[in-house]
Design an enzyme around this catalytic site. Structure first.
Site, PDB file in Angstrom:
ATOM      1  CG  ASP A  94      10.372 -27.087  48.788  1.00 18.81           C
ATOM      2  OD1 ASP A  94       9.400 -26.407  49.211  1.00 18.81           O
ATOM      3  OD2 ASP A  94      10.314 -28.313  48.621  1.00 18.81           O
ATOM      4  CB  ILE A  95       7.400 -22.917  46.577  1.00 15.76           C
ATOM      5  CG1 ILE A  95       6.481 -24.120  46.768  1.00 15.76           C
ATOM      6  CG2 ILE A  95       7.825 -22.750  45.127  1.00 15.76           C
ATOM      7  CD1 ILE A  95       5.127 -23.964  46.105  1.00 15.76           C
ATOM      8  N   GLY A 103       4.585 -39.012  52.209  1.00 21.02           N
ATOM      9  CA  GLY A 103       4.565 -37.564  52.075  1.00 21.02           C
ATOM     10  C   GLY A 103       4.820 -37.045  50.673  1.00 21.02           C
ATOM     11  CD  GLN A 104       6.311 -39.273  45.070  1.00 23.62           C
ATOM     12  OE1 GLN A 104       6.276 -40.445  45.427  1.00 23.62           O
ATOM     13  NE2 GLN A 104       6.751 -38.903  43.885  1.00 23.62           N
ATOM     14  CG  HIS A 128      10.448 -34.295  44.348  1.00 21.85           C
ATOM     15  ND1 HIS A 128       9.297 -34.982  43.990  1.00 21.85           N
ATOM     16  CD2 HIS A 128      10.219 -33.768  45.576  1.00 21.85           C
ATOM     17  CE1 HIS A 128       8.400 -34.856  44.961  1.00 21.85           C
ATOM     18  NE2 HIS A 128       8.941 -34.140  45.936  1.00 21.85           N
ATOM     19  CG  HIS A 180      12.708 -32.969  49.502  1.00 24.75           C
ATOM     20  ND1 HIS A 180      11.883 -31.870  49.583  1.00 24.75           N
ATOM     21  CD2 HIS A 180      11.932 -33.997  49.092  1.00 24.75           C
ATOM     22  CE1 HIS A 180      10.652 -32.224  49.247  1.00 24.75           C
ATOM     23  NE2 HIS A 180      10.664 -33.511  48.938  1.00 24.75           N
TER      24      HIS A 180
END
Length: 114
Positions: free
Chosen positions: A30-31, A93-94, A100, A102
């Site tokens: 994750d960035i 919160g998508q 995906h 987490h």
């Protein structure tokens, strides 16, 4: 989808720190990590949400979960504990509408989050 960020990562158009790949899934860092280990696991095929993936292709959803666990093993957090989170929908919160998971771990993860 031509404008999907995660589809562009799958195709190689957008760089990512890939940590695992399987025939149906890709895992990358994750960035904006929220824990020492924060990896996203996505299906190669575009499905907007976890619910849509489950309805359309349960085998790929299982592959995403299998890869999420293998990320935890590879990252050394499988024994101490980790969290797998699917945010489904904007209110949850998508922000990228390509399903995906987490994978979070490497520190205590209290509940409720936030």
């Amino acid at each position: 989808m031509t404008d999907c960020l995660f589809c562009k990562i799958v195709s190689g158009e957008v760089p990512a720190k890939i940590v695992r790949e399987s025939p149906g899934a890709v895992a990358f860092r994750d960035i904006n990590p929220q824990a020492p280990t924060h990896v996203l696991v996505i299906p190669r095929a575009h499905h907007p949400t976890a619910a849509e993936l489950a309805a359309a292709d349960p085998a790929t959803l299982a592959e995403v979960l299998t890869e999420a666990h293998q990320v935890a093993v590879d990252e050394g957090i499988a024994e101490t504990g980790y969290r797998i989170v699917f945010n489904t929908g904007a209110q949850a919160g998508q922000t990228v509408f390509h399903v995906h998971a987490h994978v979070l771990g490497g520190r205590g993860l209290n509940w409720p989050p936030g």
